[in-house]
Scaffold this motif. Structure first.
Motif, PDB file in Angstrom:
ATOM      1  N   LYS A  90     -46.177  40.299 -18.122  1.00 41.55           N
ATOM      2  CA  LYS A  90     -46.302  38.841 -18.170  1.00 41.55           C
ATOM      3  C   LYS A  90     -45.162  38.175 -17.400  1.00 41.55           C
ATOM      4  N   LYS A  91     -43.978  38.762 -17.466  1.00 41.96           N
ATOM      5  CA  LYS A  91     -42.832  38.204 -16.743  1.00 41.96           C
ATOM      6  C   LYS A  91     -43.102  38.166 -15.244  1.00 41.96           C
ATOM      7  N   MET A  93     -46.141  38.389 -13.750  1.00 46.50           N
ATOM      8  CA  MET A  93     -47.351  37.644 -13.411  1.00 46.50           C
ATOM      9  C   MET A  93     -47.112  36.141 -13.412  1.00 46.50           C
ATOM     10  N   THR A  94     -46.185  35.667 -14.220  1.00 50.51           N
ATOM     11  CA  THR A  94     -45.903  34.237 -14.284  1.00 50.51           C
ATOM     12  C   THR A  94     -44.856  33.809 -13.268  1.00 50.51           C
ATOM     13  N   ALA A  95     -44.187  34.766 -12.637  1.00 54.72           N
ATOM     14  CA  ALA A  95     -43.137  34.433 -11.675  1.00 54.72           C
ATOM     15  C   ALA A  95     -43.717  34.020 -10.346  1.00 54.72           C
TER      16      ALA A  95
END
Length: 95
Positions: A90-91, A93-95
């Protein structure tokens, strides 16, 4: 993110299945059991390297991390649990 390399871990089939559900394909797996694993190169399609910290020796971890940094590929460090892996994904993919 589509292509991933996993370093560490022995039985990664459940992880690969969960990643496939998310649309991520595991291109390569370096288990670190054989000494020649350290000389393998990261395939050109790999977009992210996932290092399973509870199933890898320090030498392989350091070498894989260095090779990924040389190619500007992000490196994620996680325990083998799906909760830890999904938090790390998630870290990125959201960056």
């Amino acid at each position: 993110m589509k292509y991933l390399l996993i370093a560490g871990g022995d039985r990664i089939e459940p992880i690969v299945a969960r990643l496939a559900q998310q649309g991520v394909k595991v291109i390569s797996h370096l288990d670190g059991r054989k000494p020649k694993m350290t000389i393998k190169e990261i395939p050109c399609k790999v977009e992210v390297v996932l290092i399973l910290t509870d199933y890898i020796n320090h030498n392989l971890s350091t070498i894989v991390k260095r090779k990924a940094q040389e190619k500007s590929i992000p490196v994620l460090f996680s325990k083998r649990s799906w909760t830890s892996i999904s938090c790390e994904l998630k870290k990125i993919m959201t960056a």
